[in-house]
Design an enzyme around this catalytic site. Structure first.
Site, PDB file in Angstrom:
ATOM      1  N   ASP A   1       0.867  -1.197   0.000  1.00 41.19           N
ATOM      2  CA  ASP A   1       0.000   0.000   0.000  1.00 41.19           C
ATOM      3  C   ASP A   1       0.891   1.231   0.000  1.00 41.19           C
ATOM      4  O   ASP A   1       2.079   1.164   0.356  1.00 41.19           O
ATOM      5  CB  ASP A   1      -0.917   0.017   1.230  1.00 41.19           C
ATOM      6  CG  ASP A   1      -1.864   1.220   1.214  1.00 41.19           C
ATOM      7  OD1 ASP A   1      -2.534   1.433   0.186  1.00 41.19           O
ATOM      8  OD2 ASP A   1      -1.917   1.959   2.208  1.00 41.19           O
ATOM      9  N   SER A   2       0.302   2.369  -0.358  1.00 41.62           N
ATOM     10  CA  SER A   2       1.028   3.630  -0.299  1.00 41.62           C
ATOM     11  C   SER A   2       1.463   3.938   1.139  1.00 41.62           C
ATOM     12  O   SER A   2       2.436   4.648   1.355  1.00 41.62           O
ATOM     13  CB  SER A   2       0.141   4.761  -0.804  1.00 41.62           C
ATOM     14  OG  SER A   2      -1.033   4.822  -0.014  1.00 41.62           O
TER      15      SER A   2
ATOM     16  N   GLY B   1      -3.003   9.397  -3.609  1.00 43.86           N
ATOM     17  CA  GLY B   1      -4.320   9.724  -4.162  1.00 43.86           C
ATOM     18  C   GLY B   1      -4.367  10.812  -5.214  1.00 43.86           C
ATOM     19  O   GLY B   1      -5.149  10.731  -6.151  1.00 43.86           O
TER      20      GLY B   1
ATOM     21  N   CYS C   1      -4.147  -1.436  -2.349  1.00 47.37           N
ATOM     22  CA  CYS C   1      -4.344   0.008  -2.468  1.00 47.37           C
ATOM     23  C   CYS C   1      -5.180   0.221  -3.728  1.00 47.37           C
ATOM     24  O   CYS C   1      -4.792  -0.239  -4.816  1.00 47.37           O
ATOM     25  CB  CYS C   1      -2.982   0.680  -2.614  1.00 47.37           C
ATOM     26  SG  CYS C   1      -3.043   2.445  -2.966  1.00 47.37           S
ATOM     27  N   ASN C   2      -6.311   0.876  -3.578  1.00 49.01           N
ATOM     28  CA  ASN C   2      -7.185   1.089  -4.739  1.00 49.01           C
ATOM     29  C   ASN C   2      -6.551   2.022  -5.751  1.00 49.01           C
ATOM     30  O   ASN C   2      -6.686   1.832  -6.956  1.00 49.01           O
ATOM     31  CB  ASN C   2      -8.516   1.664  -4.274  1.00 49.01           C
ATOM     32  CG  ASN C   2      -9.336   0.634  -3.539  1.00 49.01           C
ATOM     33  OD1 ASN C   2     -10.090  -0.105  -4.141  1.00 49.01           O
ATOM     34  ND2 ASN C   2      -9.170   0.548  -2.224  1.00 49.01           N
ATOM     35  N   THR C   3      -5.875   3.045  -5.253  1.00 52.44           N
ATOM     36  CA  THR C   3      -5.279   4.027  -6.159  1.00 52.44           C
ATOM     37  C   THR C   3      -4.237   3.349  -7.043  1.00 52.44           C
ATOM     38  O   THR C   3      -4.212   3.536  -8.257  1.00 52.44           O
ATOM     39  CB  THR C   3      -4.638   5.165  -5.343  1.00 52.44           C
ATOM     40  OG1 THR C   3      -5.598   5.612  -4.382  1.00 52.44           O
ATOM     41  CG2 THR C   3      -4.213   6.305  -6.218  1.00 52.44           C
TER      42      THR C   3
ATOM     43  N   GLU D   1      -3.909   9.552   7.785  1.00 49.66           N
ATOM     44  CA  GLU D   1      -2.446   9.382   7.908  1.00 49.66           C
ATOM     45  C   GLU D   1      -1.876  10.305   8.989  1.00 49.66           C
ATOM     46  O   GLU D   1      -0.858  10.013   9.595  1.00 49.66           O
ATOM     47  CB  GLU D   1      -1.747   9.654   6.569  1.00 49.66           C
ATOM     48  CG  GLU D   1      -1.987   8.590   5.507  1.00 49.66           C
ATOM     49  CD  GLU D   1      -0.940   7.459   5.497  1.00 49.66           C
ATOM     50  OE1 GLU D   1       0.229   7.714   5.796  1.00 49.66           O
ATOM     51  OE2 GLU D   1      -1.319   6.307   5.194  1.00 49.66           O
TER      52      GLU D   1
ATOM     53  N   CYS E   1     -11.256   2.593  -0.638  1.00 49.42           N
ATOM     54  CA  CYS E   1      -9.912   3.018  -0.255  1.00 49.42           C
ATOM     55  C   CYS E   1      -9.589   2.258   1.024  1.00 49.42           C
ATOM     56  O   CYS E   1     -10.416   2.239   1.953  1.00 49.42           O
ATOM     57  CB  CYS E   1      -9.868   4.521  -0.001  1.00 49.42           C
ATOM     58  SG  CYS E   1      -8.286   5.062   0.702  1.00 49.42           S
ATOM     59  N   THR E   2      -8.430   1.636   1.057  1.00 48.58           N
ATOM     60  CA  THR E   2      -8.142   0.748   2.187  1.00 48.58           C
ATOM     61  C   THR E   2      -7.835   1.513   3.475  1.00 48.58           C
ATOM     62  O   THR E   2      -7.730   0.913   4.537  1.00 48.58           O
ATOM     63  CB  THR E   2      -6.991  -0.206   1.832  1.00 48.58           C
ATOM     64  OG1 THR E   2      -5.849   0.558   1.411  1.00 48.58           O
ATOM     65  CG2 THR E   2      -7.392  -1.150   0.719  1.00 48.58           C
ATOM     66  N   HIS E   3      -7.729   2.829   3.384  1.00 51.32           N
ATOM     67  CA  HIS E   3      -7.602   3.636   4.608  1.00 51.32           C
ATOM     68  C   HIS E   3      -8.947   3.860   5.311  1.00 51.32           C
ATOM     69  O   HIS E   3      -8.993   4.083   6.515  1.00 51.32           O
ATOM     70  CB  HIS E   3      -7.055   5.029   4.274  1.00 51.32           C
ATOM     71  CG  HIS E   3      -5.572   5.093   4.072  1.00 51.32           C
ATOM     72  ND1 HIS E   3      -4.936   4.531   3.008  1.00 51.32           N
ATOM     73  CD2 HIS E   3      -4.610   5.682   4.827  1.00 51.32           C
ATOM     74  CE1 HIS E   3      -3.641   4.776   3.091  1.00 51.32           C
ATOM     75  NE2 HIS E   3      -3.414   5.470   4.189  1.00 51.32           N
TER      76      HIS E   3
HETATM   77  N1  DGL Z   1      -5.097   3.058   0.699  1.00 52.55           N
HETATM   78  C1  DGL Z   1      -5.004   3.752  -0.552  1.00 52.55           C
HETATM   79  C2  DGL Z   1      -6.188   3.373  -1.443  1.00 52.55           C
HETATM   80  O1  DGL Z   1      -6.823   2.339  -1.211  1.00 52.55           O
HETATM   81  C3  DGL Z   1      -4.798   5.214  -0.278  1.00 52.55           C
HETATM   82  C4  DGL Z   1      -4.252   5.925  -1.406  1.00 52.55           C
HETATM   83  C5  DGL Z   1      -3.422   7.132  -1.082  1.00 52.55           C
HETATM   84  O2  DGL Z   1      -2.253   6.957  -0.735  1.00 52.55           O
HETATM   85  O3  DGL Z   1      -3.940   8.239  -1.261  1.00 52.55           O
HETATM   86  O4  DGL Z   1      -6.510   4.049  -2.397  1.00 52.55           O
END
Ligand code: DGL
Length: 280
Positions: free
Chosen positions: A11-12, A44, A75-77, A160, A194-196
């Site tokens: 993930d990011s 993002g 991470c979706n992005t 974050e 978004c996994t956050h």
């Molecule tokens: N967890 C990431 C996602 O699912 C966050 C992306 C980001 O870093 O902005 O998109």
């Protein structure tokens, strides 16, 4: 014979830990290596080229440093902006027998099963929403669904920076939810793409109408991976696998101390991290 390796989870930053937690619970017999690119998060608002480059560096690192035969982009992005190019263009050159999987497709495969009204809301980063990946993927499996998307560019920074329980978070959570439901009042299923976002679950529930189901992706992705491994014994055989408890190692491109402090809430457990600069 080829050496077996752990499953890589990327993930990011911290968000993928919400997926990892479900993976470890659902598939405790496998070993996992997690990488958060915290030094360069959030992704993002970044361009396609940048997200692709960062994600590719991470995938190469999993292959090179940890011998991971399988990497999950949690991470979706990054799944929206980089996964297809990595699968189609890079993987055949890098390691044709390895696999890189994302979180969008497994979610798209099942999301329609949650909705009765056939109206779904998708909340994600700007990158995910503007890529159009969810409407495109969901249309393959549930062409009858109406999809309304809302980009929430402030949510990942709030999370974050550990501000997700503050009154400031209320403002941004309410604002985006209000916009989404104004665009389609029939939405009965809200996907946190978004996994956050699972960290905002309590706040999100405060502002959505009570009959709306709020769906996080972790267990969907874990179920899908379990199914994938059953259908692909050639991959399953290449994973390191103990008998009972998963061995989980955490890496971050930022400092280990900050990752340990920030990551625990996402993983809902203790996190011991190691710093990496991703360089060979
Ligand atoms: N967890 C990431 C996602 O699912 C966050 C992306 C980001 O870093 O902005 O998109």
């Amino acid at each position: 014979m080829r050496m077996a390796g752990p499953i890589g989870v990327f993930d990011s930053g911290y968000g993928g830990l919400t997926v990892l937690q479900e993976l470890v619970q659902r598939l405790p017999q496998y070993d996992f290596v997690y990488l958060g690119d915290n030094a360069r998060a959030p992704y993002g608002n970044r361009s396609f080229e940048t997200v692709f480059q960062y994600t590719l560096e991470a995938v190469e690192w999993f292959f090179r440093e940890h011998g991971c035969p399988l990497v999950i982009i949690a991470c979706n992005t990054a799944s929206a902006k980089a996964l297809r190019s990595i699968q189609q263009r890079e993987l055949p050159k890098l390691a044709p027998d390895n696999r890189v999987l994302g979180v969008i497709r497994p979610t798209a495969e099942v999301i329609g099963n949650y909705s009765r009204s056939k109206s779904i809301g998708v909340m994600g980063t700007k990158g995910t929403v503007h890529s159009g990946s969810y409407p495109i993927e969901i249309a393959h499996f549930f062409p009858e669904l109406r999809i309304t998307q809302e980009a929430c560019p402030m949510w990942v920074p709030l999370i974050e920076n550990d501000e997700y329980q503050s009154p400031g978070a209320d403002y941004f959570v309410e604002q985006h939810i209000r916009r989404l439901f104004a665009a389609d009042t029939d939405i009965d299923t809200l996907l946190l793409a978004c996994t956050h976002y699972p960290l905002l679950m309590d706040k999100i529930r405060q502002f959505v109408p009570p009959h709306v189901q709020v769906i996080a992706q972790g267990d969907i992705v874990a179920e899908s991976l379990a199914d994938y491994l059953q259908r692909h014994p050639e991959m399953e055989n290449r994973l390191t696998c103990g008998t009972s408890e998963a061995q989980v190692r955490f890496y971050t491109t930022d400092t280990a101390e900050s990752f340990e402090a920030g990551g625990a809430a996402f993983f809902r457990g203790e996190v011991k991290a190691i710093h990496t600069d991703l360089k060979p």
